[in-house]
Write an enzyme that holds these catalytic residues in place. Structure first.
Site, PDB file in Angstrom:
ATOM      1  N   GLY A  49       0.863  -1.196   0.000  1.00 19.36           N
ATOM      2  CA  GLY A  49       0.184   0.027   0.043  1.00 19.36           C
ATOM      3  C   GLY A  49       0.917   1.238  -0.113  1.00 19.36           C
ATOM      4  N   GLN A  54       3.060   9.952   1.954  1.00 23.53           N
ATOM      5  CA  GLN A  54       4.400   9.329   1.695  1.00 23.53           C
ATOM      6  C   GLN A  54       4.915   9.711   0.465  1.00 23.53           C
ATOM      7  OE1 GLN A  54       2.769   5.218   2.406  1.00 23.53           O
ATOM      8  NE2 GLN A  54       4.738   4.925   3.343  1.00 23.53           N
ATOM      9  N   CYS A  95       6.646  -0.529   7.220  1.00 24.22           N
ATOM     10  CA  CYS A  95       6.306   0.838   6.320  1.00 24.22           C
ATOM     11  C   CYS A  95       7.100   1.290   5.477  1.00 24.22           C
ATOM     12  CB  CYS A  95       5.904   1.982   7.554  1.00 24.22           C
ATOM     13  SG  CYS A  95       5.296   3.446   6.691  1.00 24.22           S
ATOM     14  N   LEU A  96       6.862   1.740   4.231  1.00 19.96           N
ATOM     15  CA  LEU A  96       8.102   2.109   3.175  1.00 19.96           C
ATOM     16  C   LEU A  96       8.631   3.413   3.658  1.00 19.96           C
ATOM     17  CD1 LEU A  96       6.079   1.240   0.017  1.00 19.96           C
ATOM     18  CD2 LEU A  96       7.695   0.040   0.795  1.00 19.96           C
ATOM     19  N   HIS A 137      -3.789   1.311   8.273  1.00 17.67           N
ATOM     20  CA  HIS A 137      -2.042   1.829   8.294  1.00 17.67           C
ATOM     21  C   HIS A 137      -2.176   2.980   7.343  1.00 17.67           C
ATOM     22  CE1 HIS A 137       2.336   0.955   7.830  1.00 17.67           C
ATOM     23  NE2 HIS A 137       2.039   1.665   7.046  1.00 17.67           N
ATOM     24  N   GLU A 138      -2.779   2.850   6.079  1.00 22.18           N
ATOM     25  CA  GLU A 138      -2.780   3.996   5.031  1.00 22.18           C
ATOM     26  C   GLU A 138      -3.696   5.099   5.585  1.00 22.18           C
ATOM     27  OE1 GLU A 138      -0.692   3.462   3.175  1.00 22.18           O
ATOM     28  OE2 GLU A 138      -0.449   1.338   3.218  1.00 22.18           O
ATOM     29  N   HIS A 141      -1.568   7.340   7.726  1.00 29.77           N
ATOM     30  CA  HIS A 141      -1.025   8.110   6.986  1.00 29.77           C
ATOM     31  C   HIS A 141      -1.591   9.537   6.615  1.00 29.77           C
ATOM     32  CE1 HIS A 141       2.808   6.145   6.685  1.00 29.77           C
ATOM     33  NE2 HIS A 141       2.142   4.962   5.919  1.00 29.77           N
TER      34      HIS A 141
HETATM   35  O1  GNR Z   1       4.327  -2.667   2.319  1.00 26.21           O
HETATM   36  C1  GNR Z   1       3.786  -2.627   3.457  1.00 26.21           C
HETATM   37  N1  GNR Z   1       3.701  -3.621   4.276  1.00 26.21           N
HETATM   38  C2  GNR Z   1       2.846  -3.733   5.530  1.00 26.21           C
HETATM   39  C3  GNR Z   1       2.993  -4.831   6.217  1.00 26.21           C
HETATM   40  C4  GNR Z   1       2.127  -4.711   7.384  1.00 26.21           C
HETATM   41  C5  GNR Z   1       1.203  -3.935   7.811  1.00 26.21           C
HETATM   42  C6  GNR Z   1       1.206  -2.801   6.913  1.00 26.21           C
HETATM   43  C7  GNR Z   1       1.929  -2.538   5.694  1.00 26.21           C
HETATM   44  S1  GNR Z   1       1.774  -1.326   4.647  1.00 26.21           S
HETATM   45  C8  GNR Z   1       3.397  -1.124   3.985  1.00 26.21           C
HETATM   46  C9  GNR Z   1       3.512  -0.128   2.902  1.00 26.21           C
HETATM   47  C10 GNR Z   1       3.175   1.367   3.409  1.00 26.21           C
HETATM   48  O2  GNR Z   1       4.229   1.737   4.108  1.00 26.21           O
HETATM   49  N2  GNR Z   1       2.065   1.758   3.329  1.00 26.21           N
HETATM   50  O3  GNR Z   1       1.826   3.022   3.992  1.00 26.21           O
HETATM   51 NI    NI Z   2       3.257   3.009   5.548  1.00 24.77          NI
END
Ligand code: GNR
Ligand code: NI
Length: 173
Positions: A49, A54, A95-96, A137-138, A141
């Site tokens: 995601g 980001q 998270c990236l 999670h998104e 952000h």
């Molecule tokens: O790639 C991602 N993997 C992930 C793994 C577990 C819980 C959430 C994520 S989201 C993350 C990509 C990202 O940072 N999205 O904002």
């Molecule tokens: Ni993230």
């Protein structure tokens, strides 16, 4: 059609990651181009995601693909949680924008979200499992929240120092 150009990803503790996104005013060509570039960014980084925050765009827009085959793109524009299960579960997140760091976060096990698609149509998505985790999670952000903020201040400070050091070293190289 040529592949869209990936965008640079902001890294924690970049203060811009704490910006609260505004709603997308109109689902137009500018937004569809941004969506293409966000997918290019997410797939190149092997993420499941990516929130516009980001890539330093502070509008309520996320792209997701939790499929193994990387062929089930989902776009959520102006997403709103309609319902979240009271039952929660702790799962390992990454998270990236926080490269190389993984830790447990409690999330609702299921959610129902209303959002616009790239045609500007309103849709609801019911999610559980990894998709439900990713959506939450998104959406954090978009509110300027990074998952490390759920961890203890001690852990968060250690992560901050580690990433700042890595960023300084990358700068020098
Ligand atoms: O790639 C991602 N993997 C992930 C793994 C577990 C819980 C959430 C994520 S989201 C993350 C990509 C990202 O940072 N999205 O904002
Ligand atoms: Ni993230």
């Amino acid at each position: 059609m040529p592949a869209a150009q990936p965008l640079p990803i902001l890294c924690f503790p970049d203060p811009r990651l704490h910006t609260v996104a505004r709603p997308v005013a109109a689902v137009d060509e500018r937004i569809r181009l941004l969506v293409d570039r966000m997918f290019a960014t997410m797939y190149e980084a092997n993420g499941i995601g990516l929130a516009a925050t980001q890539v330093d765009v502070h509008e309520r827009l996320v792209v997701i693909d939790v499929s193994e085959e990387r062929n089930q793109p989902m776009v959520l524009i102006n997403p709103e949680i309609e319902w979240a299960s009271p039952e929660k579960r702790k799962g390992e997140e990454g998270c990236l924008s926080v490269p190389g760091i993984y830790d447990g976060v409690e999330r609702s096990i299921a959610v129902r979200v209303r959002a616009l698609d790239t045609a500007g149509q309103s849709r609801t998505v019911e999610a559980e499992g990894m998709l439900a985790v990713c959506i939450q999670h998104e959406m954090d952000h978009l509110l300027g929240k990074v998952f490390v903020e759920y961890l203890s201040p001690l852990k968060r400070d250690r992560i901050k120092s580690k990433l700042l050091k890595a960023q300084r070293e990358a700068q020098r190289a």
